[in-house]
Design an enzyme around this catalytic site. Structure first.
Site, mmCIF file in Angstrom:
data_model
loop_
_atom_site.group_PDB
_atom_site.id
_atom_site.type_symbol
_atom_site.label_atom_id
_atom_site.label_comp_id
_atom_site.label_asym_id
_atom_site.label_seq_id
_atom_site.Cartn_x
_atom_site.Cartn_y
_atom_site.Cartn_z
ATOM 1 N N HIS A 72 0.846 -1.200 0.000
ATOM 2 C CA HIS A 72 0.000 0.000 0.000
ATOM 3 C C HIS A 72 0.879 1.247 0.000
ATOM 4 O O HIS A 72 1.794 1.363 0.813
ATOM 5 C CB HIS A 72 -0.919 0.012 1.230
ATOM 6 C CG HIS A 72 -2.118 -0.878 1.078
ATOM 7 N ND1 HIS A 72 -3.259 -0.723 1.799
ATOM 8 C CD2 HIS A 72 -2.334 -1.946 0.264
ATOM 9 C CE1 HIS A 72 -4.149 -1.636 1.433
ATOM 10 N NE2 HIS A 72 -3.607 -2.400 0.516
ATOM 11 N N TYR A 200 -9.610 5.226 7.149
ATOM 12 C CA TYR A 200 -9.838 5.593 8.555
ATOM 13 C C TYR A 200 -10.940 6.654 8.575
ATOM 14 O O TYR A 200 -10.862 7.639 7.852
ATOM 15 C CB TYR A 200 -8.570 6.192 9.173
ATOM 16 C CG TYR A 200 -7.448 5.207 9.415
ATOM 17 C CD1 TYR A 200 -6.563 4.856 8.397
ATOM 18 C CD2 TYR A 200 -7.260 4.628 10.669
ATOM 19 C CE1 TYR A 200 -5.523 3.953 8.625
ATOM 20 C CE2 TYR A 200 -6.220 3.728 10.909
ATOM 21 C CZ TYR A 200 -5.363 3.401 9.880
ATOM 22 O OH TYR A 200 -4.342 2.501 10.111
ATOM 23 N N PRO A 292 -4.501 0.419 18.530
ATOM 24 C CA PRO A 292 -4.140 -0.043 17.180
ATOM 25 C C PRO A 292 -4.365 0.993 16.072
ATOM 26 O O PRO A 292 -4.036 0.743 14.924
ATOM 27 C CB PRO A 292 -5.006 -1.273 16.966
ATOM 28 C CG PRO A 292 -5.992 -1.296 18.060
ATOM 29 C CD PRO A 292 -5.558 -0.383 19.127
ATOM 30 N N LYS A 296 0.822 0.112 15.045
ATOM 31 C CA LYS A 296 2.203 0.081 15.535
ATOM 32 C C LYS A 296 2.543 -1.133 16.411
ATOM 33 O O LYS A 296 3.709 -1.427 16.608
ATOM 34 C CB LYS A 296 2.476 1.352 16.353
ATOM 35 C CG LYS A 296 2.535 2.608 15.508
ATOM 36 C CD LYS A 296 3.713 2.601 14.556
ATOM 37 C CE LYS A 296 3.466 3.422 13.303
ATOM 38 N NZ LYS A 296 3.753 2.712 12.078
ATOM 39 N N TYR A 384 3.586 6.692 9.990
ATOM 40 C CA TYR A 384 2.799 5.500 9.654
ATOM 41 C C TYR A 384 3.679 4.435 9.000
ATOM 42 O O TYR A 384 3.573 3.247 9.320
ATOM 43 C CB TYR A 384 1.650 5.876 8.708
ATOM 44 C CG TYR A 384 0.562 4.817 8.641
ATOM 45 C CD1 TYR A 384 0.681 3.713 7.796
ATOM 46 C CD2 TYR A 384 -0.578 4.894 9.449
ATOM 47 C CE1 TYR A 384 -0.303 2.726 7.747
ATOM 48 C CE2 TYR A 384 -1.563 3.920 9.403
ATOM 49 C CZ TYR A 384 -1.416 2.836 8.558
ATOM 50 O OH TYR A 384 -2.393 1.862 8.520
HETATM 51 P P1 FAS Z 1 1.511 -11.544 21.837
HETATM 52 O O1 FAS Z 1 0.515 -11.148 22.898
HETATM 53 O O2 FAS Z 1 1.082 -11.608 20.419
HETATM 54 O O3 FAS Z 1 2.121 -12.985 22.181
HETATM 55 C C1 FAS Z 1 2.436 -13.332 23.524
HETATM 56 C C2 FAS Z 1 2.407 -14.844 23.603
HETATM 57 O O4 FAS Z 1 2.811 -15.220 24.920
HETATM 58 C C3 FAS Z 1 1.008 -15.418 23.377
HETATM 59 O O5 FAS Z 1 1.059 -16.459 22.438
HETATM 60 C C4 FAS Z 1 0.601 -15.912 24.768
HETATM 61 O O6 FAS Z 1 -0.207 -17.055 24.709
HETATM 62 C C5 FAS Z 1 1.955 -16.230 25.393
HETATM 63 N N1 FAS Z 1 1.940 -16.189 26.868
HETATM 64 C C6 FAS Z 1 1.274 -15.343 27.665
HETATM 65 N N2 FAS Z 1 1.518 -15.626 28.957
HETATM 66 C C7 FAS Z 1 2.380 -16.686 28.971
HETATM 67 C C8 FAS Z 1 3.001 -17.434 29.990
HETATM 68 N N3 FAS Z 1 2.787 -17.159 31.287
HETATM 69 N N4 FAS Z 1 3.829 -18.454 29.653
HETATM 70 C C9 FAS Z 1 4.063 -18.732 28.328
HETATM 71 N N5 FAS Z 1 3.493 -18.053 27.302
HETATM 72 C C10 FAS Z 1 2.659 -17.045 27.634
HETATM 73 N N6 FAS Z 1 -1.446 -4.438 16.553
HETATM 74 C C11 FAS Z 1 -1.538 -3.810 15.362
HETATM 75 O O7 FAS Z 1 -0.515 -3.335 14.844
HETATM 76 N N7 FAS Z 1 -2.767 -3.698 14.724
HETATM 77 C C12 FAS Z 1 -3.916 -4.231 15.264
HETATM 78 O O8 FAS Z 1 -4.998 -4.135 14.689
HETATM 79 C C13 FAS Z 1 -3.853 -4.896 16.509
HETATM 80 N N8 FAS Z 1 -4.974 -5.461 17.066
HETATM 81 C C14 FAS Z 1 -4.871 -6.083 18.293
HETATM 82 C C15 FAS Z 1 -6.005 -6.662 18.923
HETATM 83 C C16 FAS Z 1 -5.898 -7.290 20.181
HETATM 84 C C17 FAS Z 1 -7.128 -7.892 20.844
HETATM 85 C C18 FAS Z 1 -4.658 -7.345 20.827
HETATM 86 C C19 FAS Z 1 -4.537 -7.984 22.205
HETATM 87 C C20 FAS Z 1 -3.535 -6.769 20.217
HETATM 88 C C21 FAS Z 1 -3.628 -6.155 18.954
HETATM 89 N N9 FAS Z 1 -2.525 -5.598 18.309
HETATM 90 C C22 FAS Z 1 -2.585 -4.968 17.114
HETATM 91 C C23 FAS Z 1 -1.240 -5.666 18.916
HETATM 92 C C24 FAS Z 1 -0.669 -7.020 18.614
HETATM 93 O O9 FAS Z 1 -0.580 -7.223 17.231
HETATM 94 C C25 FAS Z 1 0.661 -7.084 19.309
HETATM 95 O O10 FAS Z 1 1.429 -5.912 19.090
HETATM 96 C C26 FAS Z 1 1.453 -8.300 18.943
HETATM 97 O O11 FAS Z 1 0.652 -9.426 19.149
HETATM 98 C C27 FAS Z 1 2.703 -8.307 19.816
HETATM 99 O O12 FAS Z 1 3.269 -9.548 19.715
HETATM 100 P P2 FAS Z 1 3.940 -10.231 21.001
HETATM 101 O O13 FAS Z 1 4.794 -9.239 21.696
HETATM 102 O O14 FAS Z 1 4.539 -11.483 20.487
HETATM 103 O O15 FAS Z 1 2.741 -10.524 22.030
HETATM 104 C C1 PHB Z 2 -5.898 -4.371 10.644
HETATM 105 O O1 PHB Z 2 -5.930 -4.623 9.429
HETATM 106 O O2 PHB Z 2 -6.199 -5.210 11.533
HETATM 107 C C2 PHB Z 2 -5.489 -2.982 11.083
HETATM 108 C C3 PHB Z 2 -4.936 -2.110 10.154
HETATM 109 C C4 PHB Z 2 -4.572 -0.831 10.561
HETATM 110 C C5 PHB Z 2 -4.755 -0.455 11.878
HETATM 111 C C6 PHB Z 2 -5.299 -1.340 12.812
HETATM 112 C C7 PHB Z 2 -5.668 -2.621 12.413
HETATM 113 O O3 PHB Z 2 -4.410 0.805 12.274
#
Ligand code: FAS
Ligand code: PHB
Length: 389
Positions: A72, A200, A292, A296, A384
């Site tokens: 994009h 957005y 989100p 980032k 961005y």
């Molecule tokens: P993660 O949370 O992905 O991974 C952590 C891992 O550790 C998980 O698999 C968990 O099961 C494991 N874990 C936890 N406790 C443990 C323990 N005690 N022992 C062993 N393992 C354990 N980011 C965006 O850029 N755009 C988005 O749209 C977006 N939407 C999101 C929506 C939600 C609901 C959430 C929660 C986050 C969102 N994020 C988004 C942010 C997300 O993408 C994170 O930045 C990304 O998952 C970060 O990756 P990790 O640091 O690996 O953490």
């Molecule tokens: C997504 O595609 O999940 C998404 C993209 C951009 C954002 C947040 C989520 O800022």
């Protein structure tokens, strides 16, 4: 059992760090509390900065991203029924890749399996020991047996609700947090996206985001109440609400269909300082959370991994502590700038229930300025696509 580095968590942070270290011959063990299917079932990020793309290329897991991801060159914003496109490539020479976190995680899981490097899923009672000493340990239970793993370092890649940050004595860590007065209701559907790029929306009824995973799979979000229950939102109710927040062109083009996932996510800004405690390093969401809106979260996890990976290679190959000693300050410098951008984008595009008429005018003026100023658009674009590592 022994490993040079024990990685707690098999999300993107843990799997990417594990893959990069394994390629350098550094012995790692990843310990994950959930099953692989559960990890893959979480629908999260969708946009990769070029820095994150480069990390995946270095890890040897970027082939499918380049084959299936969508490049994009800009994004659209809608406010007061007017659309405005911010051209990333024109302002920065850079682009972003739309490729879901689920796919990134799958590519990394497949690489871990192919490498034969150790990973334990469904580990229970993961506990960190003696990370203030030079002989840290991680214990966990698996299939009823307790395992104790001696290591040199522990990478806490276990997300916001993980055990790593919670294991740090409260007087050794400072946290900064803002919880937003709303959430995001997200839907995933096998429908043609409403536009070729992300849109957005700042609408009087609330924020909306039109995203995608491919040209046949769409991802949409609606700002919702912080206590919203996903079961109160039928697909039809979601589509009708989204249609009212789009401009006439978007409402006309919107293709609806059955949801394959629907969930409510809370929004918060959160940072823990520092990110290093002796032989324990916090990485990714275990140390920071962004709303989100700025896309980032996953990208910050990638830059944390860059800094820690480089530091550990320096330690093992050059017998230098400089990288591990500098990890926290280096990571936090980039984290706080991404926190600022995510907070700014959230303030720009959401309707805050308690905002005063003056604050609403300020938000409108901010958007009008953005739509009329190349300098303002260049500032949004450079944040961005991702600030330098
Ligand atoms: P993660 O949370 O992905 O991974 C952590 C891992 O550790 C998980 O698999 C968990 O099961 C494991 N874990 C936890 N406790 C443990 C323990 N005690 N022992 C062993 N393992 C354990 N980011 C965006 O850029 N755009 C988005 O749209 C977006 N939407 C999101 C929506 C939600 C609901 C959430 C929660 C986050 C969102 N994020 C988004 C942010 C997300 O993408 C994170 O930045 C990304 O998952 C970060 O990756 P990790 O640091 O690996 O953490
Ligand atoms: C997504 O595609 O999940 C998404 C993209 C951009 C954002 C947040 C989520 O800022």
């Amino acid at each position: 059992m022994r490993a040079q580095v024990v990685i707690v968590g098999a999300g993107p942070s843990g799997l990417l760090l594990g893959q990069l270290l394994h390629q350098q011959g550094i012995d790692t063990l990843i310990v994950e509390r959930r099953s692989p299917d559960y990890v893959l079932s979480r629908i999260r990020a969708g946009v990769l900065e070029q820095g994150a793309q480069s990390m995946l290329e270095e890890a040897g897991v970027a082939a499918r991203m380049h084959a299936e991801g969508l490049v994009h060159t800009g994004t659209e914003l809608i406010f007061n029924g007017k659309r405005h496109r911010v051209d990333f490539k024109e302002h920065t020479g850079k682009t972003v890749m739309v490729y879901g976190q689920t796919e990134v995680t799958k590519d990394l899981m497949d690489a871990r399996t192919a490498s034969g490097a150790k990973i334990i899923y469904e580990a229970e009672d993961v506990t960190l020991h003696d990370f203030g000493s030079e002989k840290p340990r991680v214990s966990f239970r698996k299939d009823g047996m307790t395992h104790d793993v001696a290591c040199d370092f522990i990478a806490g890649c276990d997300g916001y609700h993980g055990v790593s940050r919670e294991s740090v004595p409260t007087d050794a860590i400072k946290t900064f947090e803002r919880v937003y007065p709303f959430g995001w209701l997200g839907i995933l559907s096998d429908t043609r996206p409403v536009s070729d790029e992300l849109i957005y929306v700042n609408d009087p009824k609330g924020f909306a985001l039109c995203s995608m995973r491919s040209m046949t799979r769409s991802r949409y979000y609606l700002q919702c109440r912080i206590d919203e229950k996903v079961e109160d939102w039928s697909d039809e109710r979601f589509w009708n609400e989204l249609r009212t927040r789009l401009d006439p062109e978007g409402a006309e083009r919107l293709e609806t269909g059955p949801s394959i996932e629907k969930s409510v996510a809370p929004l918060r800004s959160f940072v823990a300082e520092p990110m290093r405690f002796g032989r324990l390093f916090l990485v990714g969401d275990s140390a920071h959370i962004v709303p989100p809106t700025g896309a980032k979260g996953l990208n910050l996890a990638a830059s944390d991994v860059r800094y820690l990976f480089d530091a550990l290679v320096d330690f093992y190959k050059d017998h230098s502590n400089a990288g591990i000693d500098g990890y926290s300050a280096r990571a936090l410098a980039r984290i706080w700038k991404a926190e600022r951008f995510s907070w700014w984008m959230t303030g720009l595009l959401h309707r805050f229930p308690e905002s005063s008429p003056f604050e609403q005018r300020m938000q409108g003026a901010e958007l009008d300025y953005l739509f009329s100023s190349r300098a303002a658009q260049a500032a949004l674009a450079e944040n961005y696509v991702g600030l330098p590592y």
